[in-house]
Design a protein around this motif. Structure first.
Motif, short mmCIF file in Angstrom:
data_model
loop_
_atom_site.label_atom_id
_atom_site.label_comp_id
_atom_site.label_asym_id
_atom_site.label_seq_id
_atom_site.Cartn_x
_atom_site.Cartn_y
_atom_site.Cartn_z
N VAL A 8 0.97 -1.18 -0.12
CA VAL A 8 -0.02 0.20 0.14
C VAL A 8 0.98 1.25 0.08
O VAL A 8 1.64 1.37 1.06
CB VAL A 8 -0.92 -0.18 1.08
CG1 VAL A 8 -1.75 1.20 1.28
CG2 VAL A 8 -1.94 -1.05 1.39
N LYS A 16 -2.32 5.72 4.11
CA LYS A 16 -1.78 4.20 4.21
C LYS A 16 -2.13 3.42 5.64
O LYS A 16 -2.78 2.41 5.70
CB LYS A 16 -0.44 4.06 4.01
CG LYS A 16 -0.24 4.77 2.63
CD LYS A 16 1.57 4.77 2.43
CE LYS A 16 2.20 5.53 3.35
NZ LYS A 16 1.79 7.05 3.34
N LEU A 19 -6.06 3.00 6.19
CA LEU A 19 -6.50 1.73 5.26
C LEU A 19 -6.12 0.46 5.94
O LEU A 19 -7.06 -0.54 6.15
CB LEU A 19 -6.12 1.96 3.80
CG LEU A 19 -6.92 1.05 2.93
CD1 LEU A 19 -7.22 1.64 1.49
CD2 LEU A 19 -5.82 -0.40 2.60
N THR A 22 -7.94 -0.22 9.04
CA THR A 22 -9.36 -0.28 8.88
C THR A 22 -9.86 -1.74 8.35
O THR A 22 -10.85 -2.17 8.82
CB THR A 22 -9.83 0.58 7.71
OG1 THR A 22 -9.75 2.01 7.97
CG2 THR A 22 -11.52 0.22 7.32
N VAL A 23 -8.90 -2.45 7.51
CA VAL A 23 -9.19 -3.78 6.92
C VAL A 23 -8.54 -4.69 7.82
O VAL A 23 -8.99 -5.99 7.67
CB VAL A 23 -8.87 -3.80 5.56
CG1 VAL A 23 -9.36 -2.88 4.68
CG2 VAL A 23 -7.41 -3.71 5.27
N LEU A 98 -2.34 4.75 -3.00
CA LEU A 98 -3.43 5.86 -2.54
C LEU A 98 -3.01 7.24 -3.04
O LEU A 98 -1.78 7.64 -3.08
CB LEU A 98 -3.49 6.02 -0.98
CG LEU A 98 -3.95 4.34 -0.41
CD1 LEU A 98 -3.90 4.76 1.05
CD2 LEU A 98 -5.25 4.44 -0.87
N ASN A 126 -8.20 8.55 -2.36
CA ASN A 126 -8.69 8.59 -0.88
C ASN A 126 -9.27 10.02 -0.64
O ASN A 126 -8.86 10.95 -0.91
CB ASN A 126 -7.75 8.45 0.06
CG ASN A 126 -8.09 8.04 1.48
OD1 ASN A 126 -9.38 7.61 1.67
ND2 ASN A 126 -7.23 8.26 2.38
N CYS A 154 -12.17 5.74 -2.64
CA CYS A 154 -12.38 5.15 -1.48
C CYS A 154 -12.10 6.00 -0.23
O CYS A 154 -11.96 7.22 -0.39
CB CYS A 154 -11.42 3.83 -1.33
SG CYS A 154 -9.67 4.49 -0.83
N ASP A 155 -12.89 5.49 0.89
CA ASP A 155 -12.71 6.30 2.11
C ASP A 155 -11.74 5.35 3.07
O ASP A 155 -12.49 4.02 3.41
CB ASP A 155 -13.99 6.69 2.81
CG ASP A 155 -13.85 7.55 4.18
OD1 ASP A 155 -12.99 7.36 4.90
OD2 ASP A 155 -14.65 8.19 4.62
N ALA A 156 -10.62 5.45 3.26
CA ALA A 156 -9.70 4.76 4.16
C ALA A 156 -10.15 4.31 5.54
O ALA A 156 -9.90 3.31 6.10
CB ALA A 156 -8.37 5.20 4.17
N SER A 161 -15.19 0.14 1.86
CA SER A 161 -14.88 0.99 0.82
C SER A 161 -13.42 0.45 0.22
O SER A 161 -12.96 0.42 -0.79
CB SER A 161 -14.70 2.45 1.16
OG SER A 161 -14.02 3.08 0.20
N SER A 162 -12.65 0.21 1.59
CA SER A 162 -11.23 -0.07 1.48
C SER A 162 -10.96 -1.56 0.84
O SER A 162 -10.17 -1.73 0.13
CB SER A 162 -10.57 -0.06 2.90
OG SER A 162 -10.61 1.35 3.26
#
Ligand SMILES: Nc1nc2c(ncn2[C@@H]2O[C@H](COP(=O)(O)OP(=O)(O)O)[C@@H](O)[C@H]2O)c(=O)[nH]1
Ligand SMILES: [Mg+2]
Length: 180
Positions: A8, A16, A19, A22-23, A98, A126, A154-156, A161-162
């Motif tokens: 990333v 970075k 994101l 988040t995931v 990104l 982003n 996307c919205d990290a 979205s991510s």
């Protein structure tokens, strides 16, 4: 069950660490440090609001569809760290690049290096509050993207979205592999 190493990449403050946090299904490993005075001179974000910066890397893991494990490596975006992320690129299948539309040029180093390395990538814009909006065509031209390079927004901070951005990259990696 397969596993893939994915980078990333992108400039400082592009999202970075956010994101990956988040995931990631594991506690993300993030090496953040308060910026040093030396760094403060060169590490700037458009709104000057960022007080920490990634000095080494972020690491996270996400399993897609219960079978494909992605190991995510967030690579420092500052130009002086580019040699380090060239090393990080070894063994990786592809990258999610990104982009912050408030400063498109800040992404050129990362995109250029992905091209130099021949690493397939998808571009994820982003979206920040007050970001200028561009059409896909405008962004593709400004970033000099190949027609088949995926471009997603996307919205990290949002998992759905991510993950969608990562899946756009995976689809691209499959296409690239199949047409090779
Ligand atoms: N509005 C908005 N803010 C974001 C988004 N992604 C990251 N941020 C914020 O932008 C700042 C920089 O993000 P960070 O993940 O640390 O950037 P990095 O330097 O690329 O790791 C943080 O304060 C985040 O909370 C996003 O998608 N939308
Ligand atoms: Mg970071």
């Amino acid at each position: 069950m397969g596993a893939a190493k994915i980078l990333v990449v992108g400039p400082l403050g592009v999202g970075k660490t956010t994101l990956i946090g988040t995931v990631s299904e594991i506690e993300p490993l993030s090496t953040e440090a308060v910026m040093t005075r030396a760094g403060a001179r060169v590490d700037t974000t458009p709104d000057q609001s960022k007080t920490t910066t990634t000095v080494a890397l972020d690491f996270g893991r996400i399993t897609i569809d219960g079978e494909l494990v992605l190991y995510l490596f967030g690579t420092p975006g500052q130009p002086r760290f580019l040699p380090a992320w060239r090393d990080l690129a070894k063994g990786s299948l592809g990258a999610l690049a990104l982009i912050d539309t408030r400063d498109l040029e800040s992404s050129f180093d990362a995109l250029g290096n992905l091209e130099d390395l021949g690493l397939p990538f998808a571009v994820a814009v982003n979206v920040f509050p007050g970001s200028p909006t561009f059409t896909d065509d405008e962004l593709r031209t400004a970033l000099d993207l190949l027609p088949d390079t995926p471009l997603v927004f996307c919205d990290a901070r949002e998992a759905t979205s991510s993950v969608r951005a990562l899946i756009a990259l995976l689809r691209h990696l499959i296409d690239v592999t199949e047409s090779a």
